[in-house]
Scaffold this motif. Structure first.
Motif, short mmCIF file in Angstrom:
data_model
loop_
_atom_site.label_atom_id
_atom_site.label_comp_id
_atom_site.label_asym_id
_atom_site.label_seq_id
_atom_site.Cartn_x
_atom_site.Cartn_y
_atom_site.Cartn_z
N CYS A 57 0.86 -1.19 0.00
CA CYS A 57 0.00 0.00 0.00
C CYS A 57 0.89 1.24 0.00
O CYS A 57 2.12 1.12 0.03
N ALA A 58 0.29 2.40 0.01
CA ALA A 58 1.02 3.66 -0.02
C ALA A 58 2.06 3.75 1.10
O ALA A 58 1.84 3.25 2.21
N VAL A 59 3.19 4.37 0.78
CA VAL A 59 4.26 4.61 1.76
C VAL A 59 4.10 6.03 2.27
O VAL A 59 4.18 6.99 1.51
N PHE A 60 3.86 6.17 3.58
CA PHE A 60 3.59 7.47 4.19
C PHE A 60 4.79 8.14 4.82
O PHE A 60 4.80 9.35 5.00
N SER A 61 5.80 7.37 5.22
CA SER A 61 6.91 7.98 5.94
C SER A 61 8.20 7.23 5.67
O SER A 61 8.20 6.02 5.47
N VAL A 62 9.29 7.99 5.63
CA VAL A 62 10.62 7.40 5.46
C VAL A 62 11.62 8.16 6.31
O VAL A 62 11.46 9.36 6.53
N ALA A 63 12.63 7.45 6.78
CA ALA A 63 13.69 8.09 7.57
C ALA A 63 14.97 7.28 7.44
O ALA A 63 14.95 6.05 7.51
N PHE A 64 16.08 7.99 7.23
CA PHE A 64 17.39 7.36 7.21
C PHE A 64 17.90 7.20 8.63
O PHE A 64 17.67 8.06 9.49
N SER A 65 18.63 6.12 8.87
CA SER A 65 19.33 5.94 10.14
C SER A 65 20.43 6.99 10.22
O SER A 65 20.84 7.56 9.20
N THR A 79 2.66 -1.90 8.10
CA THR A 79 4.00 -2.40 8.43
C THR A 79 5.04 -1.30 8.35
O THR A 79 4.83 -0.25 7.74
N VAL A 80 6.16 -1.60 8.97
CA VAL A 80 7.37 -0.79 8.86
C VAL A 80 8.42 -1.71 8.26
O VAL A 80 8.54 -2.88 8.66
N THR A 98 -1.87 -1.87 13.77
CA THR A 98 -3.08 -2.42 13.16
C THR A 98 -3.72 -1.46 12.15
O THR A 98 -4.76 -1.78 11.59
N GLU A 99 -3.07 -0.32 11.93
CA GLU A 99 -3.54 0.63 10.92
C GLU A 99 -2.32 1.33 10.31
O GLU A 99 -1.18 1.06 10.68
N ASP A 100 -2.59 2.25 9.37
CA ASP A 100 -1.54 2.97 8.64
C ASP A 100 -0.44 3.49 9.55
O ASP A 100 -0.72 4.05 10.61
N VAL A 101 0.81 3.32 9.12
CA VAL A 101 1.96 3.85 9.86
C VAL A 101 2.34 5.18 9.22
O VAL A 101 2.76 5.23 8.07
N PHE A 102 2.13 6.27 9.97
CA PHE A 102 2.33 7.61 9.45
C PHE A 102 3.69 8.22 9.75
O PHE A 102 4.08 9.21 9.13
N ASP A 119 -3.56 3.80 14.41
CA ASP A 119 -4.15 3.01 15.50
C ASP A 119 -3.92 3.66 16.87
O ASP A 119 -4.26 3.08 17.90
N SER A 120 -3.34 4.85 16.88
CA SER A 120 -3.06 5.65 18.09
C SER A 120 -1.92 5.10 18.93
O SER A 120 -1.71 5.56 20.04
N ASP A 121 -1.19 4.13 18.40
CA ASP A 121 -0.04 3.59 19.12
C ASP A 121 1.25 4.25 18.66
O ASP A 121 1.42 4.54 17.47
N VAL A 122 2.13 4.44 19.60
CA VAL A 122 3.52 4.77 19.31
C VAL A 122 4.32 3.57 19.79
O VAL A 122 4.11 3.08 20.90
#
Length: 133
Positions: A57-65, A79-80, A98-102, A119-122
């Protein structure tokens, strides 16, 4: 000094989507979008230098280490993924949301990844890979 002036405008046929981050050396920009892919761009030329496919599905966020060798991506597939930037291979799929990872963000030492979801989780994840025995 920030001028507010556009210096590059990367383009591709499909929708570009969200900007995630610039590699620590400043040479590579990563973006995600509705096409389920992650794209890497040369910041000097604005040219595409590769893409990673694996999300469904769509990719909402990206970050380099912090070292720039790993890229984390969050998706509407809940997923991440962690990617090896040099090879473009997915090295880990983190499940639990359980929902989109933003949002995805590495700690300054790169040992922890924080993710936020619809899903309101961090969640905090260890990014330390086990050593082969």
């Amino acid at each position: 000094v920030a001028t507010g002036r556009t210096i590059r405008h990367p383009r591709r046929p499909r929708r570009l989507g969200r900007v995630g981050g610039v590699q620590p050396d400043g040479r590579t920009l990563a973006t995600g979008g509705a096409d389920h892919e992650v794209w890497l761009w040369d910041t000097e030329t604005g040219s595409s230098i590769g893409s990673f496919a694996g999300h469904t599905c769509a990719v909402f966020s990206v970050a380099f280490s912090p070292g720039g060798r790993t890229l984390a991506t969050g998706s509407a597939d809940d997923t991440v993924r962690l990617w090896d930037v040099a090879t473009g291979r997915s090295i880990s799929i983190l499940t639990g949301h359980t929902e989109d990872v933003f949002s995805v963000a590495f700690s300054p030492d790169g040992k922890t990844l924080a993710t936020g979801s619809r899903d309101s989780d961090v969640r905090l994840w260890s990014t330390m890979m086990p050593r082969p025995s």
